[in-house]
Design an enzyme around this catalytic site. Sequence first.
Site, short mmCIF file in Angstrom:
data_model
loop_
_atom_site.label_atom_id
_atom_site.label_comp_id
_atom_site.label_asym_id
_atom_site.label_seq_id
_atom_site.Cartn_x
_atom_site.Cartn_y
_atom_site.Cartn_z
N ALA A 1 -82.83 -59.93 1.71
CA ALA A 1 -83.79 -61.03 1.54
C ALA A 1 -84.28 -61.54 2.89
O ALA A 1 -85.49 -61.64 3.13
CB ALA A 1 -83.15 -62.16 0.73
N ARG B 1 -86.09 -61.76 -4.83
CA ARG B 1 -86.32 -62.46 -3.56
C ARG B 1 -86.61 -61.49 -2.40
O ARG B 1 -87.10 -61.93 -1.37
CB ARG B 1 -85.13 -63.36 -3.23
CG ARG B 1 -83.85 -62.59 -3.04
CD ARG B 1 -82.60 -63.40 -3.34
NE ARG B 1 -81.43 -62.56 -3.14
CZ ARG B 1 -81.02 -61.66 -4.01
NH1 ARG B 1 -81.67 -61.48 -5.14
NH2 ARG B 1 -79.96 -60.91 -3.76
N ASP C 1 -74.91 -60.39 5.45
CA ASP C 1 -74.36 -61.21 4.38
C ASP C 1 -72.85 -61.37 4.48
O ASP C 1 -72.20 -61.76 3.52
CB ASP C 1 -74.71 -60.62 3.01
CG ASP C 1 -74.18 -59.19 2.84
OD1 ASP C 1 -73.53 -58.68 3.77
OD2 ASP C 1 -74.41 -58.61 1.76
N CYS D 1 -48.03 -68.28 -6.30
CA CYS D 1 -47.29 -68.80 -7.46
C CYS D 1 -48.26 -69.37 -8.51
O CYS D 1 -47.99 -69.27 -9.72
CB CYS D 1 -46.29 -69.86 -7.03
SG CYS D 1 -47.02 -71.29 -6.21
#
Length: 940
Positions: free
Chosen positions: A424, A460, A521, A577
């Site tokens: 983009a 885009r 990116d 956990c």
Amino acid sequence: MAKNGNDAEIDEGLYSRQLYVLGHEAMKRMQNSNVLISGMRGLGVEIAKNVILGGVRSVTVHDQGVAEWRDLSSQFYLREEDLGKNRAEVSQTRLAELNNYVPVTAYTGALTEDYITKFQVVVLTNSSLEEQQHVGELCHSRGLKLIVADTRGLFGQLFCDFGEEMVVYDTNGEQPLSAMISMITKDSAGVVTCLDEARHGFESGDYVTFTEVQGMTELNGCQPVEIKVLGPYTFSICDTTGYTDYVRGGIVSQVKMPKKILCHGDIAVLQKKSKSSCFFFNHHDSPTCHGSLRVFQADGEELLTLAKEVNSALTGSAKVEQFDEALIKKLSFVAAGDLAPVNAFIGGLAAQEVMKACTGKFMPIMQWLYFDALECLAEEEGVVLTEEECAPRNCRYDGQIAVFGTKLQDLLGKQRYFLVGAGAIGCELLKNFAMIGLAGGEGEVIVTDMDTIEKSNLNRQFLFRPSDVTKMKSDTAAAAVKQMNPSIRITGHQNRVGPDTERVYDDDFFESLDGVANALDNVDARMYMDRRCVYYRKPLLESGTLGTKGNVQVVIPFLTESYSSSQDPPEKSIPICTLKNFPNAIEHTLQWARDEFEGLFKQPPENAMQYLTDPKFMERTLKLPGAQPVEVLEAVYKSIVTDCPHSWADCVAWARNHWQCQYNNNIRQLLHNFPPEQVHIDSGAPFWSGPKRCPHALDFSTSNELHMDYVMAAANLYAQTYGLPGSSDRAGVIKILQDPMRHMLNGPLFIDDSRLEELKTQLPSAETFQFKLCPIDFEKDDDTNFHMDFIVAASNLRAENYDIPPTDRHKSKLIAGKIIPAIATTTAAVVGLVCLELIKIVQGHKKLETYKNGFMNLALPFFAFSEPIAAPRHKVGHFYVYHCFDVHMCPRCRKMMTEIVTKVSKKKLGKHVKALVFELCCNDLSDEDVEVPYVRYTIR
């Protein structure tokens, strides 16, 4: 052509990244909006491009003028053969290719009342003051949304009139916050205290609602309540004296409430009240708007006189007490120019305002915005270009020459730039490079990108078309900008930048460059390119976007800090956990599902194939610490012996067996270890409280869609890893599952110290194994590969175990796929600012204050510009030492730096030696590469 409208489905494959910015409801509202954009010069076509990519119902482009030479400096859909043709008609054909869902129509008639009222949003560019006022009054009286945008050289302005009042459904676009509750008081204030694991993040005036509160159940499912923040972990809600006593637990969630925004009037009224507009709008009557392209001293004086006359007629706060005469003259001198970067910035903002007008998503500009980039002019005071330098040449750069003259144009044509990335930001950069004439002479732009074009890119990355899907980005983008400006010299590469390609991008390559522009990116690649630019002393233009947020950073050797000098805080990781036993949010179950995917369909096949093909695999594995050798070899043994399927039915049985293990057996084991009634020995508090949600086991049923989704996806993925054919026949899978003769595959064996020796002897040789295992790399954007089917089912099943609300496929893809929300408007605006910094670099600006780092959030809207942080330096003896990685300099390099300074001092080079510039620390080199740190330096 597909069309948007009331009944149109949103194409999530195309709009996926934009949907994460706007949301489905806003997209649906936008798909019902017809937009008129008047003026198809550089600014108008920029706005049209972004609005069409956004996905409104229809766009009509209007212009009664014909293409001129100066239009070509920023109108990227005009060619030299289009000179003399109507701008709207020429642009319409090329704009229509951007989005098959948005019909684009050209109109060349007058803007009459009957015609304008067909639209919900009207945008005026390149319009006269009289037209702005006429159309503004008409739109205001008819309840139409109006946006007026204009650029004059290095100046730009934006005006929005969305009616007397407007409802905004989401003011900032941020995800609603939530927090877990530890206490609620029963009093007139109703103070809520959240767990101190993290700040709640709420603000006074926010609205919240409650779920899972035990005791004070009146709050569960209540209407949204306005809060008053008392501290980072507390806030008050309302009088709770009449409620039952609070016991424990509960989740508080933010609710986005619609907000009414009051506007202050139409454009005709506000022009008379605005201090700044008297400068900008006087220009409509000045000689700059007529005649020659460049205006000089006499015209600047005339504009100043006009501004003073208008100002003298104003009263109150609208009247300016003291004029900035130099600013007004500079406006006059540059106003006839037409610059692609300024149009990109203002055009991105204006298109975002169109989307706000259509959707009610995000806060609109209230109501004026002014911008200038005068730092792009010569740094020296009093430098004024001559009329001859700025005179039109009847060439495509006339609009730019009118501001900067021919010298800069010649310099731009000779530049050799390396663009890393053709996504983009890369597409927008290439478009601007072509418009300003970068590498339009003897220079060259080298663009590299290893990716191919996907459907989701088309929303885009505007240089690509549906027919380009699966083609290489770099080659396709290079060919597209060649159409915009045939003079640009551009070469496409398909290389990933990194140590593996340093034989391609070697010393000779970097030494030949004038600069680098990143369009990346990920942070790792950015830091790598930053190190290369520091080493070779090349300017770096860095930028990035996240939804409506964007940033620009300019890095100049010896002048500014480098990109790596400051870093964002690391992403918050989820404790093991929590993932393994105590999830309490859908983000936890989605990450668990991603780990499951890797642990089932990628890592075991990779290890098994290494065992079967790499003679040294066993030797390396046995050297692993602790119990890892047994664990790795046990996984290999399962992959090629105990769990190796021989048919589709075996894969189904494996999937069903794994379902039973994860969602029933393991949960029952956890509850056996920690029963629901368990309490802490020291405090007596329930073990299953606060962030620990007590789970429950699930029972499998073939009539449960989610259970079958999991089995179908897991079985198909398991089959893929062994090269077996899969199936989408649910009825057939149910039949396999109901077959009493179908046995489950073997479960895990008990592992002790003797197991390692057993495995070493029991593992079969490569010659006896008949399958070729295929590790699966997770791919989120293919809806046919079962990857997201598995993630969604696995996550939502675990969420059901822990009574966590499930989420849909769209949000699951965002979180599990770590998708970066993106929209064309932000990208265009950010790249406009990048290219303004590029113009400064090419001119050779030396002052730190000339350069500007920028940050914006178009949703708020918010804009901030600051000087870059200076390159760190410290004094050693009588030398100033610069070091681009100063904050990370290791003791070895610091010692060597001091030794070098001492040696240079002893050479008695004289007082003209003012500084040593250190360009590389051993941070860039591992201990395996060198025994002694290497520090390159330059005497200045």
